[in-house]
Design an enzyme around this catalytic site. Structure first.
Site, PDB file in Angstrom:
ATOM      1  N   THR A   2      46.970  25.580  14.591  1.00  0.00           N
ATOM      2  CA  THR A   2      47.741  26.799  14.979  1.00  0.00           C
ATOM      3  C   THR A   2      49.275  26.499  14.421  1.00  0.00           C
ATOM      4  O   THR A   2      50.163  25.908  15.058  1.00  0.00           O
ATOM      5  CB  THR A   2      47.594  27.354  16.187  1.00  0.00           C
ATOM      6  OG1 THR A   2      46.360  27.467  16.547  1.00  0.00           O
ATOM      7  CG2 THR A   2      48.511  28.597  16.083  1.00  0.00           C
ATOM      8  N   LEU A   3      49.515  26.938  13.033  1.00  0.00           N
ATOM      9  CA  LEU A   3      50.685  26.788  12.459  1.00  0.00           C
ATOM     10  C   LEU A   3      51.295  28.497  12.377  1.00  0.00           C
ATOM     11  O   LEU A   3      52.265  28.743  12.194  1.00  0.00           O
ATOM     12  CB  LEU A   3      50.765  26.125  11.205  1.00  0.00           C
ATOM     13  CG  LEU A   3      50.384  24.814  11.435  1.00  0.00           C
ATOM     14  CD1 LEU A   3      50.422  23.631   9.936  1.00  0.00           C
ATOM     15  CD2 LEU A   3      51.301  23.975  12.304  1.00  0.00           C
TER      16      LEU A   3
END
Length: 220
Positions: A2-3
């Site tokens: 999750t960026l």
């Protein structure tokens, strides 16, 4: 990995009161700026004496919930009546957060942990962010609540606060956040924990007022 968070929850607010802890958050899951999911439950029971709430990416917290189930299962295997309290739970997940961000694969959440600390016979409240920075306090808020709700909580908190007074204070801060935060909803969940008992209420809708003259006829 999750960026770039996709479905997110907004602020969590919490405070201690005389004999317990109260935590509140709304039920909105935002897909970007779209108010997509309106029944997102963001407070869970971690174990017999611990509540956990989150803001940030929903899918990352689903992994946190899996970790919580694994911890509860392992505690159950020992069958000795000993389980992680809220203080242990907060410390554990602050290390999880730090380890994940050190691997450049963070869990995009702020966690609020509250409950009854049996080893010290007192209520406990603390928070950790997505990089593992944690602290314990009498009042806690995440997200935009750190800027808008926290000053209100600090001003209204006192050591002998009753549950009814704590609930009123929390609801007032949630109402302010609803008015000021575009990624919030007036449908909220309130959870409380005292020694030997824990309760997560069903969602309730706060009464709001939009007919102020400044809204109807903004000053020129």
């Amino acid at each position: 990995m999750t960026l770039y968070p996709t479905v997110t929850g907004s602020s969590v607010v919490a405070c201690k009161y005389n004999g317990g802890v109260i935590i509140a958050c709304d039920t909105l899951g935002s897909y970007g700026s779209l108010a997509k999911f309106k029944d997102l439950r963001r407070v869970v029971k971690a174990n017999q004496s611990t509540l956990m709430a989150f803001d940030g990416e929903v899918s990352d917290f689903q992994l946190v919930e899996r970790y919580l189930r694994d911890i509860a299962q392992e505690d159950g295997f020992h069958d000795d009546g000993i389980f992680q309290g809220p203080k242990d739970t907060l410390t554990h997940f602050s290390r999880v957060m730090y380890q994940r961000r050190s691997k450049m694969n963070p869990l995009w959440n702020n966690l609020v942990v509250g409950g009854w600390e049996d080893s010290e016979d007192r209520p406990f409240l603390g928070t950790t962010d997505m990089i593992g920075t944690m602290y314990e306090d009498n009042v806690v808020a995440t997200g935009l609540g750190m800027h808008m709700a926290l000053p209100m909580l600090r001003a209204g908190w006192r050591e002998d606060l009753t549950e009814a007074e704590a609930r009123e204070l929390i609801l007032e801060t949630m109402k302010v956040l609803f008015y000021r935060d575009a990624w919030s909803l007036n449908r909220i969940v309130v959870a409380t924990c005292v020694k030997g008992d824990m309760k997560i209420d069903e969602p309730m809708e706060m009464e709001t007022q939009w007919r102020y003259q400044a809204y109807i006829k903004p000053p020129q």
